[in-house]
Design an enzyme around this catalytic site. Sequence first.
Site, PDB file in Angstrom:
ATOM      1  N   ARG A  56       0.852  -1.195   0.000  1.00  0.00           N
ATOM      2  CA  ARG A  56       0.000   0.000   0.000  1.00  0.00           C
ATOM      3  C   ARG A  56       0.884   1.240   0.000  1.00  0.00           C
ATOM      4  O   ARG A  56       1.943   1.252   0.651  1.00  0.00           O
ATOM      5  CB  ARG A  56      -0.893   0.063   1.259  1.00  0.00           C
ATOM      6  N   HIS A 103      12.965  -2.889  -1.883  1.00  0.00           N
ATOM      7  CA  HIS A 103      12.433  -3.057  -3.235  1.00  0.00           C
ATOM      8  C   HIS A 103      13.356  -3.981  -4.028  1.00  0.00           C
ATOM      9  O   HIS A 103      14.577  -3.829  -3.968  1.00  0.00           O
ATOM     10  CB  HIS A 103      12.334  -1.688  -3.926  1.00  0.00           C
ATOM     11  N   ALA A 152      19.376 -11.753  -1.536  1.00  0.00           N
ATOM     12  CA  ALA A 152      20.133 -10.505  -1.332  1.00  0.00           C
ATOM     13  C   ALA A 152      19.350  -9.534  -0.456  1.00  0.00           C
ATOM     14  O   ALA A 152      19.909  -8.834   0.395  1.00  0.00           O
ATOM     15  CB  ALA A 152      20.452  -9.868  -2.684  1.00  0.00           C
TER      16      ALA A 152
HETATM   17  C1  GRF Z   1      10.120  -8.346  -1.576  1.00  0.00           C
HETATM   18  O1  GRF Z   1      10.655  -8.704  -2.812  1.00  0.00           O
HETATM   19  C2  GRF Z   1      10.175  -6.859  -1.385  1.00  0.00           C
HETATM   20  O2  GRF Z   1      11.248  -6.260  -1.997  1.00  0.00           O
HETATM   21  C3  GRF Z   1       8.906  -6.391  -2.034  1.00  0.00           C
HETATM   22  O3  GRF Z   1       7.960  -7.384  -1.693  1.00  0.00           O
HETATM   23  C4  GRF Z   1       8.634  -8.630  -1.509  1.00  0.00           C
HETATM   24  C5  GRF Z   1       8.225  -9.161  -0.173  1.00  0.00           C
HETATM   25  O4  GRF Z   1       8.708 -10.460   0.050  1.00  0.00           O
HETATM   26  N1  GRF Z   1       8.565  -5.059  -1.599  1.00  0.00           N
HETATM   27  P1  GRF Z   1       8.527 -11.129   1.462  1.00  0.00           P
HETATM   28  O5  GRF Z   1       7.057 -11.025   1.835  1.00  0.00           O
HETATM   29  O6  GRF Z   1       9.411 -10.425   2.431  1.00  0.00           O
HETATM   30  O7  GRF Z   1       8.929 -12.575   1.269  1.00  0.00           O
END
Ligand code: GRF
Length: 202
Positions: A96, A114, A178
């Site tokens: 969100r 991200h 990573a």
């Molecule tokens: C991650 O790739 C993060 O960068 C993005 O959403 C994904 C979340 O993955 N914003 P998780 O729920 O932590 O496994």
Amino acid sequence: MTEGPPLSLGVLVSGTGSNLQAILDAVTAGTLNARVKVVISNRAGVQALDRARAAGVTALTIPHKDFPSRESFDRALVSALREAEVDWIALAGFMRVLTPEFLRAFPGRIINIHPALLPAFPGVDAAQQALGYGVKITGCTVHFVDQGVDSGKIIAQRAVLVETGDDLATLAARIHGAEHELFVAVLRDIADGRVGPFCSEG
Ligand code: GRF
């Protein structure tokens, strides 16, 4: 790890929560001087909530669909986070966009992860975008949150090579690995005082 009061952290999630797990594991291992005071999801029944509860952390669902506006949803988030007495907010797969009112409640102390080297590939499907463009290097970024989508000041990045034969699953998995290291490393920098709140004048 430097001694000092632990970082009081609130984590916002929407899904799997593997980044949340990396944070919880680092806290348990004693390699991150922090306490996750509350985990809040805007979606019920997601794995991230189970991960929080398994670690003994308060896990709340605040469904955005229950609120008539973004502002009222964000006010509910702020109130739960204040009640948990958190100092910093980590967005770990939280899907969100936050309102200015939310940002003002925790000025300069909200970070997001991200799965791309911003400013390349903001928004959803970042790994798919990277494959589509044929870039040879992508990665992940931790940045301060502002009113845009994946647009705040960058704190740290990690590169991930795109390998011949990569598909979405293999590339996304490598980026995820990573992310787990980078997110914890940045939180450690915050907890130990090497990174402070973002100050727009600074
Ligand atoms: C991650 O790739 C993060 O960068 C993005 O959403 C994904 C979340 O993955 N914003 P998780 O729920 O932590 O496994």
